[in-house]
Write an enzyme that holds these catalytic residues in place. Structure first.
Site, PDB file in Angstrom:
ATOM      1  NE  ARG A 236     -46.062  38.329 -24.997  1.00  0.00           N
ATOM      2  CZ  ARG A 236     -46.154  39.465 -24.300  1.00  0.00           C
ATOM      3  NH1 ARG A 236     -45.067  40.214 -24.097  1.00  0.00           N
ATOM      4  NH2 ARG A 236     -47.320  39.849 -23.810  1.00  0.00           N
TER       5      ARG A 236
ATOM      6  CG  ASP B 147     -37.084  36.239 -29.727  1.00  0.00           C
ATOM      7  OD1 ASP B 147     -37.968  36.896 -29.146  1.00  0.00           O
ATOM      8  OD2 ASP B 147     -36.034  35.872 -29.164  1.00  0.00           O
TER       9      ASP B 147
ATOM     10  CE1 TYR C  69     -39.386  28.071 -28.036  1.00  0.00           C
ATOM     11  CE2 TYR C  69     -39.647  27.497 -25.726  1.00  0.00           C
ATOM     12  CZ  TYR C  69     -39.884  28.352 -26.783  1.00  0.00           C
ATOM     13  OH  TYR C  69     -40.628  29.490 -26.587  1.00  0.00           O
TER      14      TYR C  69
ATOM     15  NE  ARG D 143     -31.652  33.072 -31.408  1.00  0.00           N
ATOM     16  CZ  ARG D 143     -31.791  34.362 -31.740  1.00  0.00           C
ATOM     17  NH1 ARG D 143     -32.922  35.005 -31.426  1.00  0.00           N
ATOM     18  NH2 ARG D 143     -30.836  34.991 -32.368  1.00  0.00           N
TER      19      ARG D 143
END
Length: 257
Positions: free
Chosen positions: A50, A52, A111, A202
């Site tokens: 999921r 953001d 990622y 992040r």
């Protein structure tokens, strides 16, 4: 019910994230609405991860269950037709076993993060990178990143609203490189793990940016990790440079697709 794996590409800017929300647009909601145009009923799809609000997808994977047998190419084409004009694309589709699951069958998520280092405002890359006005030392950042690789308690790099049962995760790789592009120098982060905590990537990037800028020594990243304290984390970077790049499975469902 035949089950189909979908490889999904999307621009995250217009969405409040992947997950369906009642009052805000989401990537999941857009795909489920497109599915309802093909087979009129309520649809629920499951995804490998999921993302953001503002985070992009290059290789997000989801699965859906259909009432009838669809040719995978025809299903992808029909979905892309009904997804317009949303910035969401089904780039591959394959029929999979009924017990195959986009999330639970996955072995690894990958990622990718982009930092553009230039002072002039970016036009063509706006919303696709985190732009900063100073240069970064990628070698120093890699020294800091090396403290994070392996099995650790990542409480420091975990959002306060994270719903994961445990902060202990294994980070398989965090590789940093500098790339010269037409629009300026970029720093790229390549991150791999079986699963991630909320805001973990992040938090990594925002902290390591401080190292690259000379504000933190690389060893301070290891100290922050050992503190197991969210207050020890550096700044959390903005979402627009982050991409869910790929998901790895025991067998690639899209091989030959």
């Amino acid at each position: 019910m035949p089950r189909y794996a979908l490889k999904v590409e999307y621009h995250g800017a217009p969405f409040a994230g992947w997950q369906r929300q009642k009052d805000h647009p989401s990537v999941q909601g857009a795909i489920e609405s497109a599915l309802a145009k093909l087979e009129p009923r309520a649809h629920t799809i499951a995804a490998a991860g999921r993302t953001d609000a503002g985070v992009h997808g290059l290789g997000q994977v989801a699965h859906c269950d259909m009432d009838k047998d669809w040719d995978p190419d025809r299903l992808a084409g029909a979905l892309n037709f009904h997804l317009k004009p949303a910035p969401v694309s089904i780039v591959a589709c394959a029929q999979v076993a009924e017990d195959w699951h986009a999330r639970f069958s996955a072995l690894e998520r990958q990622y990718f993060f982009r930092i553009l280092c230039r002072r002039a405002p970016s036009t063509h890359q706006a919303g696709l990178v985190w732009q900063i006005g100073h240069q970064l030392d990628a070698a120093m950042m890699q020294d800091g990143a090396n403290h994070l690789i392996g099995n650790h308690d990542f409480t420091t790099f975990r959002s306060s609203i994270c719903q994961a049962e445990s902060p202990v995760k294994t980070l398989d790789a965090l590789r940093i490189e500098t790339v010269d592009t037409r629009w300026g120098p970029e720093v790229h982060f390549h991150v791999r793990a079986r699963s991630f905590l909320h805001n973990q990537v992040r938090s990594f990037v925002g902290t390591l940016e401080r190292v690259g800028a000379g504000a933190w020594a690389p060893a301070r990243v290891g100290e922050a990790l050992s503190a197991c304290d969210r207050a020890a984390c550096g700044p959390v970077c903005p979402p627009q440079g982050l991409y869910l790049a790929a998901v790895r499975y025991p067998q690639d469902p899209f091989a030959g697709a």
